[in-house]
Scaffold this active site. Structure first.
Site, mmCIF file in Angstrom:
data_model
loop_
_atom_site.group_PDB
_atom_site.id
_atom_site.type_symbol
_atom_site.label_atom_id
_atom_site.label_comp_id
_atom_site.label_asym_id
_atom_site.label_seq_id
_atom_site.Cartn_x
_atom_site.Cartn_y
_atom_site.Cartn_z
ATOM 1 N N ARG A 177 49.448 30.942 35.068
ATOM 2 C CA ARG A 177 49.566 31.058 33.610
ATOM 3 C C ARG A 177 50.069 29.761 32.971
ATOM 4 O O ARG A 177 50.840 29.771 32.025
ATOM 5 C CB ARG A 177 50.476 32.242 33.220
ATOM 6 C CG ARG A 177 50.018 33.589 33.770
ATOM 7 C CD ARG A 177 48.640 33.980 33.227
ATOM 8 N NE ARG A 177 48.202 35.260 33.799
ATOM 9 C CZ ARG A 177 47.386 35.368 34.841
ATOM 10 N NH1 ARG A 177 46.918 34.282 35.450
ATOM 11 N NH2 ARG A 177 47.016 36.555 35.277
ATOM 12 N N SER A 227 47.956 42.403 29.586
ATOM 13 C CA SER A 227 49.200 42.514 30.353
ATOM 14 C C SER A 227 50.355 41.941 29.531
ATOM 15 O O SER A 227 50.284 40.813 29.060
ATOM 16 C CB SER A 227 49.096 41.742 31.671
ATOM 17 O OG SER A 227 48.105 42.309 32.499
ATOM 18 N N GLU A 297 54.156 37.732 28.959
ATOM 19 C CA GLU A 297 52.928 36.946 29.060
ATOM 20 C C GLU A 297 52.325 36.760 27.666
ATOM 21 O O GLU A 297 51.675 35.759 27.396
ATOM 22 C CB GLU A 297 51.932 37.644 29.980
ATOM 23 C CG GLU A 297 50.698 36.830 30.256
ATOM 24 C CD GLU A 297 49.871 37.373 31.419
ATOM 25 O OE1 GLU A 297 48.651 37.470 31.261
ATOM 26 O OE2 GLU A 297 50.446 37.686 32.463
#
Length: 304
Positions: A177, A227, A297
């Site tokens: 990420r 998510s 996230e």
């Protein structure tokens, strides 16, 4: 001053591509968010550069938006310009038989469809990720054992000085990420991925299998940002949340999905404040129970 900024933006991209006080709930997959001062849709890289020049010249904060996934916008909206790179910059083409070049606004699903048409394998993992290529490069998007860094050749970006630069895979510093694009606040314009020749039937079978997994396990019937939390090392966020007894836990219209605890969903009329309070409650409970702090996230935009 606001009228002057508006006129300058219209000069750059035309009145049809400039919206004022645009509700961001219309542009996020969460279906949440107050108004942005300016909502802009440049049609080319040159128009994008011009818009950003105006923003910098006038001291107007700006935010680059894809299709609005992975984002929570404040109920108060955003005091600045939201610049959308989506359908307006989404061309996809095949080069050298195994390479696909796509603009930043192209949906990952569209690129996956192109790969399938050309019998190119290696992008199946991304077919169901609800985002654009630009966002995928920024976050090194991944799912089901695949990551963008596995197939990305290069990305063309606009740097903070207004220069167009092409960065090779290794220069992008792609990790979990993370990318240098995110770190340096670059803007992705387009990217090239390289795949392998394969069997269209096999590629479709993998895509269908992953789609079935998504449909059966993820709350695709409810608005969400995907998510909510990053995967903690050695753990799964959804399992930690479930083990903490938070399946279905709700604050206002925001709810921990009963189908997959790693997702916070808009169960109906949720506000950004509801989501934020729910996220904080989940983080506290999981940390109290297991000593693990869940990192979000999703990105947050505006004043909370």
């Amino acid at each position: 001053m606001k009228k002057e900024i508006e006129n300058k933006l219209i000069d750059c991209i035309g009145i049809e591509n400039v919206k004022l006080e645009e509700p961001m709930e219309k542009h996020t997959t969460f279906r949440i968010g107050g108004p942005a001062d300016y909502f802009l849709c440049p049609q080319t890289a040159e128009e994008l550069k011009a818009v950003i020049h105006v923003c910098k010249e006038t001291g107007t904060p700006y935010f680059i938006l894809g299709n609005g996934s992975n984002l929570l916008v404040s109920d108060k909206g955003y005091r600045g310009a939201v610049i959308q790179i989506w359908k307006n910059m989404s061309e996809v083409s095949v080069e050298d038989e195994t390479k696909i070049r796509a603009q930043a606004g192209a949906q990952l699903s569209k690129i996956a469809s192109c790969a399938l048409e050309q019998s190119l394998e290696g992008f199946e993992f991304a077919a169901g990720i609800p985002g654009t290529l630009g966002g995928a490069v920024v976050m090194n998007a991944g799912a089901y054992g695949g990551e963008l860094k596995d197939v990305l050749v290069e990305a063309t970006v606009l740097d903070t000085e207004g220069n167009v630069r092409t960065l090779k895979n290794e220069e992008l510093e792609l990790g979990y990420r993370h990318s240098i694009v995110k770190e340096k606040n670059y803007i992705v314009l387009e990217a090239v991925i390289e795949l392998k020749k394969g069997s269209a039937d096999s590629i479709k079978a993998v895509m269908d299998d992953l789609k079935e997994k998504r449909v059966s396990k993820q709350p695709l019937d409810r608005p969400s940002a995907g998510s909510t939390f990053k995967r903690p090392e050695g753990h799964f966020a959804g399992k930690l949340i479930m083990d903490a007894g938070l399946r279905g836990f709700q604050v206002g219209g925001a709810q921990v999905s009963e189908k997959h605890c790693g997702f916070v969903v808009n169960a109906g009329g949720a506000t950004a404040e509801d989501v934020l309070n729910l996220v904080k409650a989940v983080q506290k409970k999981v940390q109290d129970e297991f000593g693990i702090l869940l990192e979000t996230e999703i990105k947050f935009l505006g004043e909370f």
